[in-house]
Design an enzyme around this catalytic site. Structure first.
Site, mmCIF file in Angstrom:
data_model
loop_
_atom_site.group_PDB
_atom_site.id
_atom_site.type_symbol
_atom_site.label_atom_id
_atom_site.label_comp_id
_atom_site.label_asym_id
_atom_site.label_seq_id
_atom_site.Cartn_x
_atom_site.Cartn_y
_atom_site.Cartn_z
ATOM 1 N N PHE A 242 5.558 28.500 -13.843
ATOM 2 C CA PHE A 242 5.919 27.457 -12.896
ATOM 3 C C PHE A 242 6.750 28.033 -11.753
ATOM 4 C CE2 PHE A 242 5.063 24.729 -16.525
ATOM 5 C CZ PHE A 242 4.609 23.537 -15.962
ATOM 6 N N ASP A 243 6.390 27.668 -10.542
ATOM 7 C CA ASP A 243 7.301 27.831 -9.416
ATOM 8 C C ASP A 243 8.482 26.890 -9.659
ATOM 9 O OD1 ASP A 243 8.233 28.403 -6.728
ATOM 10 O OD2 ASP A 243 7.381 26.471 -6.141
#
Length: 221
Positions: A13-14
């Site tokens: 995940f960013d």
């Protein structure tokens, strides 16, 4: 317990614009840095493009700073961000439940952010979602690994992960480019700070306009 049938057992995940909405903290800290350099920018909305890309390059491209001047701006930004801006942030509605569900299905989760790792880890701790992640990868304060391609490669190498078993989720073109250049599938999410046009132009494996759509796609992987 991990489901042996998971298509992507590892999900990256960013952070900014994907897990959290950091709009206030980032734009106010950029505004502070500019003021220290004699530039008045009263409209915070004009600074939202700083959310996501590497900060140093964003100062250089937006204001024509050379690298030395841009580093001055970054250091002024950090003066405010490390004390106040970190906490001017909120977790997107539905993210805690999504992370809980993914871990429950057997996925291993990572954060891959251009933000310095020391800040990313404090944000995750403060907002109590760090427990869902095996590791949080960010850049170094000296600018090392601010580019997503380099960061994702470092994460894969450090964790011993095969690219084909990983999925990257992010809201900006940098996330999609970094993933694709490492052979990692990617999802572009439309609820963050990148436009649909920006994301679709970089041909993500999936485009999800909102969190409900993201959850639906992830349930099939």
């Amino acid at each position: 317990m991990r489901d042996a049938a998971l298509r992507y057992p590892n999900i990256l995940f960013d952070l900014d614009g994907t897990l959290t909405d950091p709009r206030e903290g980032i734009t106010r800290s950029v505004q502070f840095a500019l003021a220290r350099l004699g530039i008045d920018e009263p409209d915070l909305a004009r600074l939202e493009h700083f959310i996501g890309p590497p900060l140093l390059q964003c100062f250089m491209q937006t204001y024509g700073f050379d690298e030395a001047r841009a580093w001055e701006a970054v250091n002024h930004y950090r003066e405010r961000f490390r004390v106040t801006g970190l906490y001017e942030n909120r977790v997107f509605d539905g993210i805690p439940e999504l992370l809980e569900a993914l871990v429950g299905r057997g996925h291993t989760l990572y954060v891959a952010t251009s933000k310095p790792g020391v800040f990313a880890r404090e944000i995750a701790r403060h907002f109590a979602f760090d427990r869902h992640f095996k590791a949080i990868y960010g850049s170094e304060l000296d600018g090392t690994r601010t580019h997503k391609e380099e960061l994702i490669r470092h994460l894969l190498d450090s964790e011993g992960l095969a690219a084909e078993h990983c999925l990257m989720i992010g809201d900006r073109m940098h996330d999609l480019l970094g993933a694709s250049r490492n052979g990692v599938a990617c999802i572009g999410v439309g609820y963050g700070f990148g436009s649909e046009d920006e994301l679709r132009a970089h041909q993500p494996t999936h485009y999800c306009a909102d969190l409900a759509a993201l959850r639906q796609v992830l349930e099939s992987h």
